[in-house]
Each structure stands twice: as structure tokens, then as C-alpha cells.
Design a protein around this motif. Structure first.
Motif, mmCIF file in Angstrom:
data_model
loop_
_atom_site.group_PDB
_atom_site.id
_atom_site.type_symbol
_atom_site.label_atom_id
_atom_site.label_comp_id
_atom_site.label_asym_id
_atom_site.label_seq_id
_atom_site.Cartn_x
_atom_site.Cartn_y
_atom_site.Cartn_z
ATOM 1 N N ALA A 155 38.324 40.721 48.052
ATOM 2 C CA ALA A 155 37.416 40.625 46.896
ATOM 3 C C ALA A 155 38.185 40.436 45.602
ATOM 4 C CB ALA A 155 36.555 41.879 46.806
ATOM 5 N N LEU A 158 41.771 37.618 46.516
ATOM 6 C CA LEU A 158 41.361 36.282 46.935
ATOM 7 C C LEU A 158 40.020 35.845 46.336
ATOM 8 C CD1 LEU A 158 42.396 36.556 50.704
ATOM 9 C CD2 LEU A 158 43.619 35.391 48.858
ATOM 10 N N ASP A 159 39.224 36.818 45.879
ATOM 11 C CA ASP A 159 37.925 36.537 45.261
ATOM 12 C C ASP A 159 36.971 35.784 46.201
ATOM 13 O OD1 ASP A 159 36.105 36.763 43.204
ATOM 14 O OD2 ASP A 159 36.623 34.825 42.344
ATOM 15 N N TRP A 160 37.046 36.132 47.496
ATOM 16 C CA TRP A 160 36.143 35.496 48.458
ATOM 17 C C TRP A 160 34.795 36.200 48.531
ATOM 18 C CZ3 TRP A 160 39.599 34.493 53.422
ATOM 19 C CH2 TRP A 160 40.560 33.524 53.099
ATOM 20 N N PHE A 161 34.809 37.466 48.295
ATOM 21 C CA PHE A 161 33.581 38.260 48.442
ATOM 22 C C PHE A 161 33.410 39.171 47.220
ATOM 23 C CE2 PHE A 161 35.461 37.565 52.620
ATOM 24 C CZ PHE A 161 34.415 36.961 53.290
ATOM 25 N N PRO A 162 32.189 39.605 46.939
ATOM 26 C CA PRO A 162 32.011 40.581 45.850
ATOM 27 C C PRO A 162 32.574 41.939 46.248
ATOM 28 C CG PRO A 162 29.942 40.219 47.007
ATOM 29 C CD PRO A 162 30.913 39.232 47.567
ATOM 30 N N ALA A 163 33.155 42.632 45.275
ATOM 31 C CA ALA A 163 33.771 43.934 45.568
ATOM 32 C C ALA A 163 32.723 45.011 45.824
ATOM 33 C CB ALA A 163 34.670 44.357 44.411
ATOM 34 N N LEU A 178 27.553 37.233 51.970
ATOM 35 C CA LEU A 178 28.782 37.598 51.255
ATOM 36 C C LEU A 178 28.815 39.088 50.936
ATOM 37 C CD1 LEU A 178 29.018 34.588 48.802
ATOM 38 C CD2 LEU A 178 30.711 35.206 50.526
ATOM 39 N N SER A 179 27.659 39.630 50.558
ATOM 40 C CA SER A 179 27.650 41.034 50.135
ATOM 41 C C SER A 179 27.821 42.005 51.299
ATOM 42 C CB SER A 179 26.369 41.356 49.348
ATOM 43 O OG SER A 179 25.237 41.300 50.183
ATOM 44 N N THR A 181 29.469 41.174 54.271
ATOM 45 C CA THR A 181 30.574 40.846 55.174
ATOM 46 C C THR A 181 31.669 41.923 55.156
ATOM 47 O OG1 THR A 181 30.162 38.493 54.976
ATOM 48 C CG2 THR A 181 32.351 39.141 55.722
#
Lengths: 313, 516
Positions: A155, A158-163, A178-179, A181
Motif C-alpha cells: 500500500a 508500491l501504492d497498489w492497494f489502499p492502506a 482493492l480494499s 485484497t
């Protein structure tokens, strides 16, 4: 089959009833100051007494339980003592979130665990040892540490998913995926090992049976033997483990939801328990017990379908 | 690559899609990045606020303030407002005035104000709100203890009758005590979850999840559009400190209060601007000044010894990483009572502490029992005990149970570690911690000197300022408290957002959060 399902459902109802009694009376031991907390720190004794009377806390505990049980049997679980939200609304709006995490995690666990277990059982050697090692490692790492690791790497770096946070699927399926995963992966990693080990053990057991040797001697392809015969025979124990994993994952979701700030049952359970919000806690326990009963019944039905001997027992 | 595209690449998507069992229009905390881009008309699209305290109830009559003020300011108006510097300004009341002896406050309400349910604001509704708050369950009901009645003289004129003057009343009416809800909520079953106010925004219940995330949309017919800086406001509540830090690291919020100063480095590293202001003082409340629970505490020399025993700089470094201001006074820097020389009235001096204990008849030191609670980490308690032990003051901790607050306010412990608000007015500090009826004068001990000074402060003016200073001096000399330091309230903002901190309040005014 109907008789079998009926028996399981009756057992489930008895379980929910026993759990509600146990939970209600256990909660009484730790909620001595609830009326004061609701009335406010500076409230007079008279105001606190009014709150107690309004909530029925001035009645004997048995009467309080009967009041609650009477309402629950009519489908009325009451309202939160602290914010007035109907218990049914509070729990139902959140249980779907938690169940979606648990189901997602079980599906992922089943897919990866069965593949790894089957590979370990059929290939053996270094692959078998690696699967076993990774299985133990996965179980050894605490869920919250895994969650923090996933957040930092996937998150933040890599900023692939929201933290943190949760998007409902009705708003956006992609954002929803995404939220959930990272929370699902955090929940899954610890449970893959157990399922893989179970599948591996069961498959090795079945692979050594006489009928498998007979099938091999008749020249059937290995892949067909594994998929058609071995996996089906080994699926029973794996299903039991997955059913158990679902229950464990429901519990594990409490911490993961808190860390990911996901509005599931976890944060609600933690807050309600610490406040002594008995109607909400009872609602959570009952609804969760119903979900667990349904899942166990489905697992039993699947077991019975796979193995007719189970129906007879 | 946008997250939406990445979503399509998520390997487990197909498997997870099987589990889409939560589509019943329920919960949502916004999982996406914030979006504060300007929309047409001068307003920004959305403000996302990270909150560390959830709102317990929307019922105006039972409302809390402090950290939950932001929620209330979104949906409600107050009778008056206070600017960031504490100046009282018009709110729902355009004008206000006292009678000669300051026992009647007349407020002229503005015309044309409507609640979000379409009903009009009237003086009658406002009066009912005042009385309901006074008699409600908020922890601040004592703010209106001087109000004996609230009546509507006509459609727009509200008169509050007081038993005695209260110089802080107009400030209280700009806080939760002055919240005005629609009459339809007074006896509504869902008043705790469904706010109906005349404020700048309305709660979008469908897009909100109680206990997690709240979405507000700007009202088109609001009477003061100048303070509506955003079309939508989302307040995400972070129950877990790690979750808030992760949300900051991932830039998921525009503005947030932090749980503690230890989060400042994380917020700075994530590119946030740190805004801070002293909001609380933290230290020991030496409550048993009559010595009824612990006889030694009844002696002023013992209480002074405790003050000399505290290494304030050391505690500030150890507990707050140096963020804060050591002090020995409980009155805030912005109040008329503040005296710079009282910042270090009791310099750390264990030998002097021991000497004072000996003078008081305790040459071998004293033992005090303090509660150990979840509010104070065990490590912090041990540190405090260790510091005091160097001067011969032994602390024995007693595990506080479920009824901690009741026990504390009921006078179970003679002294305890706590933090109290640094109020914006000296009078408010008196009401909070010194008045015989105040909650934090735990033993409700009257003090002739304090009451005499309070009588002067009550009437306002220059004499009141002098009396406030004198009261501060007296409280410090009597060592009624042993403050360690002022704790910084920290609000972090991203590049798209600016905020003006508010004196004496944990959160800013909602209208003081503006697009950069």
C-alpha cells in the motif's frame, strides 16, 4: 438427506440457545458501570438510577435475560445502549463485510492449500519439504505483523492497494476488490499451511490404497487418477479443516479489520465489549453463531455428498 | 497505473469476486485517496478528515464536545460561535446582551434559518434545546448550571435567566451547550443516530457506517454559505493508532488529529504539515487536599514536595519525545490568569522535596496509592513512580476496575495521574477543576480564598483579570495540582488543506479548515 440436515439444524439451534445464555451471564460479570457511562461522568446518582430503570438494569439478571430472550425470539434484538442504533441494523450492516473477508480468505486458502497439498503429495521430494516449511512459517507469523508488512510494502511503498478503509461492492467492484485484497491475504497466509498439510496427508493416504494401485496397473493417466479419485477421497478431511478455518478466520478478522479500519464486526465487537453494550454484543454473538452453524451444516452436507457413510452416522 | 487498472490485474480477483456478499447498501469507509480538487463555485469537492474519537450520540441534548466537535459542527449550528482566538461571534443569534446585573442574557435569533427537515428556527425551539441540554446526559451539563430558565419572548428573541452571572456562558453557547436541533428530534426514537440540525451539512446515512465513517453533503439552502468550503465532507474514524498512521502514510486523509505526538515523525515523513497548540495539561491531581484518604496530602508542604519531586523536562522527553511545554500552572497561556513566572514555580529538586517532607513530619517519606488504568500505560506509571521515589515518595498502584471513572470522581484515590483541558478562559478552568461543585475538584472541597476571587471573576472587567491571576498564584502556592507539562494537540494537514488551530479545543472549527 433431509433428516440429516434437520438434525444438524436442530443441533445448531441448541448451540445458539446455549451460547446466548452463556454469553449473557458472562457479560454481567464485567459491566458494573454501564449506566454511569451512559448517563455521563458528572451525572447525579438519580440520573444514573433513571438510566438503570430505562434499560431494565435494576431488575434481577434472570429477568433481564428473559426480557432479552423474549425480544430475540420475536426478532427484536433491541437497540444499542450507547448510540441507539437498532442491533439488527448494526450487526447486519457489518456482518456482510466480515463474512466477505472470511469467505474470500477461505476460497483463497482452499485454492492455494489444495494445489500446494496435492503437489506436495504427488511430487514429494524438495517440493514437499518446501511446502511443509512454508506452511509452518505461515502459521508462525502473527496475523497483525503480516498485515503491517503487507500495508507497508503493497500500500505505502508500491501504492497498489489502499492502506485502510473499505469500499462497498455496490459503489465499485474494482475498488471493493482493492480494499479487501490486503486484509484477505493477511488472513489467508496463516491458514494455507494447515489446509495444505491436511490435503497432503490425506492424499498420500489415498495414494497408498489398493484401489489406486489397481487404477494405476490398468494404465489410467496419473492426472485422471489424482483428479477423479484421489482428490475426491481426500477432500473430506480437507473440507473439515476449511470449515474450521472459516470459524478461526471470523475471529482473526477482528484484529485485521481494526488494523485496516474496515467496518466489519471486529471493531464493533471490540468497542461494544469494552463499553458493556450488551445488546450489541449479544447480537454479534448470536448472528456469528448462526453463520457458523450454517457453514458447519453446509460442510456436513458436502461431506455427506462426498461420502454416503457420513449420512448414516 | 491507476488503482482501478491494477484491480483488474489482481490475480485473486476472480476468486474474491465469488465472495461479493456485502452488497446490501451498507458500510463504507472511503478506501480511495483523498480528493480535494476545487470544484466550480469556489468550493472544493471533498474533505476527508481522520478522526481519533468516534461520535457516541448525535442527540444534541446529550452531545459531547472536544474531539467530537467536528461532527456536530457539520450538522448543527450553535447559538453563538467562537473564532479560533476565542472571540465570541454571532451564530444563530445575531445579537446578544446582558442586563445590568448579568443575570439575563437576551439573544436575538436571525430570520430565515431552516432545519434540514424543512422546519423553521424559532426562539421556542432554541429555548427547548437549552433546557434539554442543561437536563441531559452530556458531561458538560454543568456549563449551564447557572441557567434557571430559557424562554421565548417572541418568535426571534430568546432570554436565558441565570441564578448568578457566568462570564463563560457565551463561550459555552458556542459549544455543545449551544447546539440547536430541530423539534422533531426531541422525542424521536432515532435521535441518537439521525441528526436534524440547521448546520452547513447533512449526514448522508446511506453512505455512512456508524462507528466507522460518516459522509456529509453541503446544504444548498444554508444561511451562511461562506463557511461551506467543501461539497462533501467525510470523517473516517480510526479506532486503531496504526491504522491512522497507515492512512497518513498512504495520504488517505486531508486532515487528521493525531493520537499522540509520537505520530508526528510519521506524518512529517508522509509530507503532512504539522499544526500544533497546547490543549491539555498532564500531571498529578492532588485531589485530597483535606487529607481524608491520605492524611499526608492534607499538608501543603507535602503537596509542594511532590511538585519539587517532578522532573518535568525529563518526563516530557521520555513520554512525549520533547513535544510540549513544561509548566507548574493549570491555567492556559491565552487566559487572563496566566503568569509566566509560574511556568517553573517548582524546579526539580529532590533534596528540597525531602526537606519539605521532613518539615511536614515525614522524614522517612510518604506512601500514596494511585490507580493504574488503561488511560496511562504501565510503563508511564512506572516512570512517574520512579521519579517520585527519588524524593522519598513511594507510589503503590492499585488496578482500577470497570468503574474507574466513578471511583475516581467518588474520591477513592487521593492523588492520580490525569490530563485536563487547558480551557480558553480562566473562569472555565475554575469551573472545571476548582469550583466546589466541579467534577475535578474530586473531594468538592470549598476554599474561601478561591471562592472570594471567583466572585470577582464572575462579574468580568479588569478586577476579574487581576483576580484570575491571583487565583492562579494561590492554586500554585497551595500545590493543588502537580502539572508536568502542556500536551500539544496536533493536527496534520496535506498540501491541499490549511487549518487555523483553535485555542483550548482539540479540533479546529470546521469552517477554519479550508482548501489551500
Amino acid at each position: 438427506m433431509l433428516k440429516f440436515v434437520g438434525k444438524r439444524l436442530l443441533a445448531g439451534i441448541a448451540l445458539v440457545a446455549a451460547l446466548s445464555v452463556l454469553t449473557f451471564f458472562l457479560l454481567q460479570t464485567g459491566s458494573s458501570d454501564t449506566a454511569r457511562r451512559i448517563a455521563g461522568q458528572s451525572a447525579t446518582e438519580e440520573a444514573v438510577a433513571q438510566v438503570e430503570a430505562r434499560l431494565g438494569l435494576d431488575q434481577p439478571v434472570m429477568q433481564q435475560f428473559l426480557n432479552w430472550a423474549g425480544g430475540a425470539l420475536r426478532g427484536d434484538f433491541g437497540v444499542s445502549w450507547f448510540n441507539g442504533q437498532p442491533v439488527t441494523d448494526a450487526v447486519l450492516s457489518r456482518i456482510s463485510v466480515t463474512v466477505s473477508l472470511a469467505v474470500g480468505s477461505v476460497v483463497l486458502t482452499a485454492l492455494i492449500g489444495i494445489v500446494l497439498g496435492a503437489l506436495a503429495a504427488t511430487r514429494r521430494g524438495w517440493l514437499d519439504r518446501t511446502v511443509q516449511f512454508l506452511g509452518v512459517l505461515g502459521q508462525a507469523i502473527p496475523g497483525f505483523l503480516m498485515a503491517l508488512f503487507l500495508v507497508i510494502v503493497f500500500a505505502i511503498k508500491l501504492d497498489w492497494f489502499p492502506a485502510t478503509g473499505y469500499t462497498k461492492p455496490g459503489d465499485s467492484v474494482n475498488e471493493w476488490l482493492l480494499s479487501i485484497t490486503l486484509p484477505v491475504v493477511a488472513l489467508t497466509i496463516g491458514s494455507i499451511g494447515g489446509v495444505a498439510q491436511q490435503v497432503r496427508g490425506s492424499m498420500i493416504d489415498v495414494l497408498n490404497r489398493d484401489f489406486v494401485r489397481t487404477l494405476r496397473s490398468r494404465g489410467l493417466p496419473v492426472r485422471r487418477i489424482v483428479f477423479r479419485h484421489v482428490l475426491r477421497n481426500a477432500a473430506g478431511p480437507a473440507l473439515s479443516v476449511l470449515g474450521l478455518q472459516f470459524v478461526i478466520l471470523l475471529g482473526g478478522a477482528v484484529i485485521v479489520e481494526q488494523l485496516f479500519s474496515i467496518p466489519g464486526l471486529g471493531p464493533l465487537a471490540l468497542t461494544s465489549t469494552s463499553l458493556g453494550d450488551i445488546p450489541i454484543v449479544m447480537g454479534i454473538v448470536i448472528m456469528t453463531a448462526i453463520v457458523v452453524t450454517i457453514v458447519n451444516t453446509l460442510v456436513d452436507i458436502a461431506q455427506a455428498w462426498l461420502n454416503p457413510k457420513v449420512r448414516l452416522s | 497505473m491507476s488503482r482501478i487498472l491494477k484491480a483488474l490485474a489482481v490475480g485473486s480477483a476472480a476468486a474474491l469476486a465469488l465472495t461479493a456478499c456485502s452488497g446490501s447498501g451498507d458500510a463504507t469507509g472511503d478506501a480511495t485517496d483523498t480528493s480535494s480538487s476545487s470544484s466550480t463555485g469556489g468550493r472544493a469537492d471533498q474533505l476527508t478528515i481522520g478522526a481519533v474519537v468516534d461520535i457516541a450520540t448525535w442527540k444534541a441534548a446529550d452531545a459531547e464536545w472536544g474531539n467530537t466537535a467536528t461532527y456536530h459542527m457539520a450538522v448543527y449550528d450553535t447559538l453563538l460561535r467562537t473564532a479560533a482566538d476565542g472571540t465570541v461571534e454571532p451564530g444563530l443569534a445575531e445579537e446578544w446582551s446582558y442586563n445590568d446585573d448579568m443575570t439575563e442574557l437576551t439573544l436575538e435569533l436571525r430570520d430565515g434559518v431552516t432545519f434540514s427537515d424543512g422546519t423553521d428556527l424559532t426562539a421556542e425551539v432554541a429555548a427547548e434545546n437549552v433546557l434539554r441540554f442543561r437536563d441531559g446526559a452530556s458531561s458538560n451539563t454543568s456549563n449551564l448550571s447557572a441557567v434557571t430558565d430559557a424562554t421565548a419572548v417572541d418568535e426571534d428573541t430568546l432570554v436565558l435567566t441565570l441564578s448568578q452571572p457566568d462570564p463563560a456562558l457565551t463561550t459555552y453557547l458556542s459549544q455543545n451547550s449551544g447546539l440547536v436541533a430541530a423539534a422533531s428530534t426531541f422525542d424521536a426514537a432515532d435521535a441518537q443516530t439521525n441528526p436534524v440540525g440547521s448546520g452547513p451539512y447533512v449526514l448522508d446515512a446511506d453512505a455512512s457506517t456508524i462507528g466507522s465513517s460518516y459522509t456529509f453533503t453541503a446544504r444548498d439552502d444554508y444561511w451562511d454559505p461562506e463557511i461551506q468550503h467543501y461539497d462533501t465532507i467525510v470523517i473516517n474514524y480510526y479506532a486503531d493508532a496504526s491504522a491512522l498512521v497507515n492512512a497518513l502514510r498512504d495520504n488517505q486523509v486531508d486532515i487528521a488529529n493525531t493520537n499522540s505526538t509520537t505520530q508526528i515523525p510519521d506524518a512529517e515523513a508522509a509530507g503532512y504539515t504539522i499544526n500544533s497548540l497546547p490543549i491539555n495539561w498532564k500531571g498529578l491531581i492532588l485531589a485530597d487536599r483535606a487529607g481524608s484518604v491520605n492524611e499526608a496530602l492534607g499538608d501543603v508542604k507535602v503537596r509542594q514536595a511532590i511538585n519539587y519531586a517532578i522532573d518535568r523536562e525529563g518526563l516530557l522527553q521520555a513520554l512525549e519525545s520533547g513535544y510540549g511545554e513544561p509548566t507548574t500552572q493549570i491555567f492556559g497561556t491565552g487566559t487572563e490568569a496566566y503568569l509566566e513566572e509560574l511556568e517553573d514555580a517548582y524546579p526539580y529538586d529532590p533534596e528540597k522535596a525531602k526537606a519539605l517532607l521532613a518539615e511536614a513530619g515525614y522524614p522517612d517519606g510518604i506512601t500514596v496509592v494511585m490507580p493504574q488504568t488503561a488511560f496511562v500505560p504501565a510503563s508511564e506509571s512506572e516512570l512517574i513512580a520512579g521519579v517520585l521515589a527519588e524524593s522519598g515518595i513511594t507510589v503503590e498502584y492499585e488496578q482500577a476496575g470497570e468503574s474507574f471513572i466513578s471511583d475516581l470522581l467518588g474520591g477513592k484515590w487521593g492523588m492520580f495521574a490525569f490530563g485536563l483541558n487547558q480551557e480558553p478562559m480562566a473562569w472555565m478552568t475554575y469551573q472545571l477543576a476548582l469550583a466546589p461543585g466541579s467534577a475535578w475538584n474530586v473531594f468538592h472541597q470549598p476554599d474561601e480564598t478561591i471562592e472570594s476571587l471567583a466572585a470577582t471573576m464572575r462579574l468580568g472587567g479588569d478586577d476579574a483579570d487581576a483576580a484570575a491571576k491571583e487565583m492562579n498564584q494561590y492554586v500554585v502556592e497551595q500545590a493543588m495540582f502537580a502539572p508536568f507539562y502542556r500536551v500539544l494537540g496536533v493536527i496534520v494537514t496535506n498540501d491541499a488543506t490549511t487549518v487555523t488551530m483553535k485555542d483550548g479545543q482539540a479540533v479546529s472549527n470546521l469552517w477554519d479548515i479550508v482548501p489551500a
